[in-house]
Design an enzyme around this catalytic site. Structure first.
Site, PDB file in Angstrom:
ATOM      1  N   ILE A  15       0.574  -0.890   0.326  1.00  0.00           N
ATOM      2  CA  ILE A  15       0.133   0.262   0.300  1.00  0.00           C
ATOM      3  C   ILE A  15       1.033   1.054  -0.166  1.00  0.00           C
ATOM      4  O   ILE A  15       0.490   2.737  -1.117  1.00  0.00           O
ATOM      5  CB  ILE A  15      -0.951   0.103   0.940  1.00  0.00           C
ATOM      6  CG1 ILE A  15      -1.750  -1.179   1.139  1.00  0.00           C
ATOM      7  CG2 ILE A  15      -2.164   1.461   1.121  1.00  0.00           C
ATOM      8  CD1 ILE A  15      -2.808  -1.226   0.198  1.00  0.00           C
ATOM      9  N   HIS A  45      -7.722 -11.129  -6.245  1.00  0.00           N
ATOM     10  CA  HIS A  45      -8.657 -12.036  -5.980  1.00  0.00           C
ATOM     11  C   HIS A  45      -9.760 -10.759  -6.764  1.00  0.00           C
ATOM     12  O   HIS A  45      -9.162  -9.926  -6.789  1.00  0.00           O
ATOM     13  CB  HIS A  45      -9.423 -11.488  -4.866  1.00  0.00           C
ATOM     14  CG  HIS A  45      -8.675 -12.388  -3.444  1.00  0.00           C
ATOM     15  ND1 HIS A  45      -9.485 -13.385  -3.256  1.00  0.00           N
ATOM     16  CD2 HIS A  45      -7.292 -11.722  -2.692  1.00  0.00           C
ATOM     17  CE1 HIS A  45      -8.200 -13.970  -2.284  1.00  0.00           C
ATOM     18  NE2 HIS A  45      -6.920 -13.037  -1.962  1.00  0.00           N
ATOM     19  N   CYS A  58      16.381 -26.525  -2.031  1.00  0.00           N
ATOM     20  CA  CYS A  58      17.825 -26.292  -1.872  1.00  0.00           C
ATOM     21  C   CYS A  58      17.815 -25.195  -0.323  1.00  0.00           C
ATOM     22  O   CYS A  58      18.376 -25.678   0.519  1.00  0.00           O
ATOM     23  CB  CYS A  58      19.137 -25.950  -1.824  1.00  0.00           C
ATOM     24  SG  CYS A  58      19.896 -24.784  -1.952  1.00  0.00           S
TER      25      CYS A  58
END
Lengths: 561, 117, 421
Positions: free
Chosen positions: A87, A124, A518
């Site tokens: 933000i 979303h 790894c």
């Protein structure tokens, strides 16, 4: 209301606090404290300030950098942004479209250190938010901005679509109406997917799934790469970023902040933007504008090895009726932009705002719940796991507004899920509000360039393109991270970037060495060597205090003849 | 008493009975194990491996070892001597880095400097 | 454009540790034109950081350090003037009509090589703290033993003043001694199993010599510390490795060093979609070390994790020999090769997984017992009138690999390993 609360939560006292309601008292269970706050949030006040204490629990102080200097003393930026998450960084870039002196500060050693690097990276579609909320509004608006934004910032982004799955056919019928209403109200494209179609879309999906809903605008990206890119772009356009900088107090005279005290000196900004995430209520309080509380909601996630990546194409979650009205969707599985699979997160209330520890019971529960969605996923594929903390208010709503009490304060507070998807839209709105609060005539920044200069990412290039990049700079040919195929040139570019990576983890967030199977075993010594070559004197994992070495082996003895 | 022979990776489990010079060793796959048990009970010896500092930026440490063995109790003292050395000229495997450390030499077990190329 | 025409070789050896060096030398000596490809700056693989001794007793009849062992192999390799490229990373392998096209990335650009055979010698990697599900904070100070070894032995940096070591694998034991000698305090070595994972001699000379306690059936369950490790929690476990309530202990330390096992590094086998044996976690091979992709051979720790470098060299030589032979007389994977049969309850693993009676290479069979057993007989049946091999072992333990070479030709209609009294 007092009576109602008192009955359910004995000893709790409520009082009016400006337009908000303030709760006080002591309870023995944190979940009760949160429930009490949630109950009070339904009483019609502007917000809930929850000061109920947990018996026997002393909240740890906010973790602050040890650094003390005067690097920022008496600076007078037009805008001071507190918080270098997605933000704050998006706001910094947005404000540089104007001829303003913008300074962003963060108390950590890098940007994106809290929620912005500790989430699932999903953009979303907006379908999970209630109609009429800011969370829904900014989500849908922000989602639509991502294609262009990521092109400008050179941040990999794919709209791989999202599936909301169900196993109960009755739920399927109900959800059609429920989700259909939201789709229409928000203008989100989406459709029902039959069981058969689902098997075509996702051949490895579990047998028990009866159907789902597909949302094609849903996307995936790396949230920390995005945040870093926003910050880099802001800095390339003239914004300044000061890390390891914490606000310790503010002077407020009348209705204005006159000074902001930090560990690096006292600043006198014209406008202050509160983008402080889990500490946004603390920052509001310092400015004399205490009107809400954050209750930190934690979530834990797992990452699976790339071998699991090809087994699913979309992000998806199995949803029951209860989850549709809940504050968090309950997680799922997501094919990450880098080809791994993210499993989770879960969501639970706890009082710590920056505790990122993981717990066996949570990780086990996340895996038990979601791995069975896709045939071929198993525990042996887990390469790492992590936790994040959402900055939730009791209203479960974003606060995107100019302060009602303090003229030169703007809040981008209480930003939780879907904060990542909403970030560009929130930044746009905050910039607008900020311009209003600054007042007067503000000229556009004629030289603003929305496009970030990005270093090449070798793994994404064709053979011919790689050849050209290496011919220009042979360091791009030398692979340092064998798991992810990352070259010395890419790592050096991250260390030399506008917001430079100065620790092992900062390099890892930008270019991924250590993200592979790894987990840094092979490459961390080599990354440490490059950091040292670039003048980083003390090699740390993530800033002061996290030094990799406790010293040398003391072999600096006399010369051998 | 029981002891593990450390002469080779076989790690034979030795059973030692008797005291002083008059001991019987069983369980050894080769005569070295018997010798090991005798020394171990009288004056145990160990070989020591470590590194020394160098003046070469690309090879900041050179691996070294004791050519022979040193008394087990002297390992930390030998380390102190090793710690005080810094190699400034090219060396190769087998070169003596420090002479006469508890009766043996500290020798290079790797190359460093120009010959390393 | 990439360096246009692909350079042609008979054999490309991928990896220059002891396996790859031996394979390159042996393929060369058997008449092949060989290129050795190494991703790191120097040859020697992990042996570069193994300053401790105990190497080479089998191969050189001498007790060498890992670095000395590597240098001998490197010197021998260079003496033969075999081609080598370093800091070259394989990004692609394409089968093309009986040959392979290998693309590497290096400072020189993208290079392409055409070869008849490939030898995979890419070694192994360490399991991480996440793979053993350690929880809690994630501060600086959690290192794998191999990474700690690199810091200390190559860079001269100390990653700890006071540490706990989880896992009793050999690198962990070696590092316990190494860190102690360099002035750090090793509080203890904790092993979740009821028996140590490393060699007995390392328990003796690395722990007992320095009074470092080894705690069996105990594991680390949680890490504490925001920035740097401040403490770890250890708990005793039952036989299902579940923590026993009431046994939790918090130990102050500044680092947790993990030696919780090694896994074959199968990036390149995966690139070639080679079948992987779930027991060894490496690609499946026949006794010539050929994988199911014709012309692709494998040796050393990518096949299974060895406890001695000497055996890695042995398998490298076999792979080199076979690859050179393949270049003059190509063959395909024999679908009639006999699959190795053994009881998983008796053996942790055994390989090669297939015996091809039509191939001339003698069989060297490697196996590990699943349990610590005494007085057991191990028999190999290759379909002959009498057993191809049969030996009564005084003791077999999981941490010590056994190898058997069978010289006589056998029908190979049966390929079965059994353990019995």
């Amino acid at each position: 209301m007092q009576a109602k609360l008192e009955k359910k939560f004995p000893g709790v006292v409520c009082s009016a606090f400006g337009d908000s309601v303030r709760l006080e008292g002591e309870l023995t269970d944190w979940d009760e404290i949160v429930r009490c706050g949630k109950r009070a949030a339904k009483a019609g006040f502007r917000a809930v300030i929850n000061d109920i204490t947990l018996k026997g629990f002393v909240p740890p102080p906010m973790r602050t950098p040890a650094l003390q200097d005067n690097a920022l003393a008496e600076q007078t930026p037009d805008v001071l942004i507190i918080g270098g998450g997605v933000i704050g960084c998006a706001i910094a870039r947005e404000l540089r479209r104007w001829a303003l002196d913008v300074l962003l500060i963060d108390k950590e050693d890098d940007v994106a250190m809290h929620a912005s690097s500790r989430n699932d990276g999903m953009i979303h579609p907006g379908i999970a938010s209630h109609v009429g909320t800011l969370r829904g509004l900014y989500n849908v608006r922000g989602n639509a901005m991502y294609t262009q934004l990521c092109q400008e910032l050179h941040v990999p982004f794919e709209r791989w679509s999202n599936l909301i799955l169900y196993s109960d056919p009755i739920f399927g019928v109900g959800a059609r109406f429920y989700l259909g209403y939201r789709q229409k109200a928000f203008g989100i494209p989406g459709w029902h997917v039959s069981r058969r179609r689902l098997q075509e879309l996702e051949p490895n999906i579990a047998q028990g799934i009866r159907g789902g809903f597909e949302y094609p605008t849903s996307g995936m990206l790396s949230p920390y790469k995005l945040t870093v890119a926003l910050a880099d772009c802001a800095v390339e356009n003239g914004a300044r970023v000061s890390l390891n900088t914490v606000v310790t107090a503010m002077d407020v005279k009348g209705t204005a902040i006159t000074a902001v005290h930090t560990n690096r000196g006292t600043l006198r900004p014209r406008v202050v933007i509160n983008a402080a995430g889990c500490f946004s209520d603390t920052v509001a309080g310092m400015a004399g504008d205490r009107f809400f509380s954050i209750h930190p909601r934690k979530g834990e996630c797992c990452i699976l090895d790339k071998e699991a990546g090809p087994l699913s194409q979309r992000s998806m979650g199995l949803v029951g009726l209860a989850a549709m009205s809940a504050t968090s969707k309950g997680g799922g599985i997501m094919r990450t932009i880098d080809g791994n699979v993210l499993v989770g997160p879960d969501a639970y209330e706890q009082p710590l705002r920056e505790d990122f520890s993981t717990h066996k019971e949570h990780i086990d529960a996340v895996l038990d719940k979601h791995l069975k969605l896709i045939r071929g996923f198993h525990r042996g594929q887990v390469i790492t796991y992590f936790a994040g903390v959402r900055a939730a208010t009791y209203e479960e709503e974003f606060i995107v507004e100019g302060s009602a009490r303090v003229q030169n304060l703007v809040h981008a507070a209480g930003i939780q899920s879907p904060g990542l998807a909403s970030a560009p839209a929130i930044a746009e709105e905050i910039a607008k509000i900020t311009l209003g609060r600054l007042g007067g005539q503000i000229l556009p920044n004629e030289r603003f360039n929305p496009v970030r200069t990005a270093a090449p990412v070798l793994a994404k290039l064709s053979l011919e393109e790689k050849q050209k990049v290496i011919a220009d700079n042979p360091e791009y040919g030398v692979v340092v991270c064998r798991c992810e195929g990352i070259s010395r040139g890419e790592i050096r570019a991250a260390v030399q970037a506008p917001v430079p990576a100065t620790s092992i983890d900062a390099v890892k967030r930008r270019v991924r060495p250590g993200m592979g199977r790894c987990q840094g075993g092979f490459c961390s010594p080599l990354v440490a060597e490059i950091l040292a070559e670039e003048g980083v004197e003390t090699i740390t994992k993530k800033g002061a205090g996290s030094e990799l070495f406790v010293g040398t082996d003391g072999k600096e003895g006399a010369d051998h003849a | 008493m029981e002891m593990i022979c450390i002469v080779c990776p076989n790690g034979c489990r030795l059973e030692v009975t008797g005291t002083g010079d008059d001991i019987t060793v069983t369980g050894a796959l080769c005569p070295k194990g018997v010798d090991f048990a005798h020394t171990e009970l009288t004056a145990p010896l160990r070989s020591l491996t470590s590194t020394v500092a160098t003046a070469f930026p690309l090879v900041p440490r050179l691996p070294v070892k004791t050519r022979g063995e040193i008394p087990k109790g002297k390992m930390h003292e030998a380390m102190a001597q090793i710690r005080a050395v810094r190699v400034t000229k090219p060396v190769k495997v087998g070169d003596v880095i420090l002479a006469d450390v508890f009766g043996t030499d500290i020798i290079a077990t790797g190359n460093a400097g120009e010959v390393a190329a | 454009m990439p360096n246009s025409a692909a350079e042609k070789y008979d054999v490309l050896v991928l990896g220059a540790g002891p396996g790859g060096l031996a394979a390159a030398v042996s393929a060369h000596e058997n008449g092949a034109r060989v290129l050795l490809v190494e991703r790191e700056r120097k040859l020697g693989g992990i042996l570069k950081q193994c300053v401790h001794d105990g190497f080479g007793l089998m191969r050189f009849k001498e007790r060498l350090t890992g670095t000395e062992y590597a240098q001998r192999e490197i010197d021998r390799f260079h003496a033969l003037n075999i081609d080598v490229v370093t800091e070259s990373f394989v990004v692609d392998i394409q089968p093309t009509d009986g040959t392979y096209l290998v693309t590497t990335q290096s400072a020189a650009g993208m290079c392409r090589y055409e070869c008849k055979a490939i030898i995979l010698a890419c070694g192994c990697r360490e399991r991480t703290s996440r793979q053993v599900f350690i929880h809690g904070d994630r501060p600086a100070g959690i290192f794998s033993a191999g990474t700690a070894q690199y810091f200390v032995n190559i860079q001269g940096k100390m990653p700890t003043k006071k540490c706990v070591i989880l896992g009793s694998g050999d690198i962990g034991l070696i590092m316990a001694r190494r860190l102690t000698l360099e002035g750090a305090e090793v509080v203890g070595v904790y092993e979740i199993k009821d028996a140590p994972a490393g060699l007995s001699r390392n328990i003796s000379q690395c722990l007992n010599d320095f009074d470092i306690p080894l705690h069996l059936s105990t594991t680390v369950t949680e890490v504490f510390g925001q920035e740097r490790v401040e403490a770890v929690a250890v708990e005793q476990v039952d036989k299902n490795f579940q923590p026993i309530p009431g046994t939790r202990q918090v130990i102050d330390c500044d680092a947790l060093i993990l030696s919780v096992g090694l896994l074959p590094e199968i990036e390149l086998p995966n690139m070639l979609a080679l079948p992987i044996d779930p027991a060894t976690k490496g690609p499946v091979v026949d006794q010539t070390m050929m994988t199911k992709a014709a012309g692709v051979f494998a040796c050393g720790n990518v096949l299974h994790v060895n406890d001695l470098a000497d055996w890695v060299s042995v398998s490298g030589e076999a792979a080199g020999r076979s690859a050179a032979a393949y270049c003059t007389a190509p063959r395909t994977w024999n679908d009639n090769a006999t699959a190795l049969q053994y009881e998983r309850g008796d053996f942790l693993y055994a390989l090669p997984q297939y015996f091809d009676p039509t191939a001339s290479e003698p069989l060297t069979l490697y196996f590990r017992s699943r349990e610590d057993v005494a007085g057991k007989r191990v028999t190999l049946d290759l379909g002959g009138e009498k057993a191809a091999f049969s030996k009564k072992y005084r003791r077999l333990i999981p941490s010590e690999m056994e190898a058997v070479t069978v010289k006589e030709a056998a029908s190979g209609t049966v390929y079965q390993l059994t353990m019995h009294n």
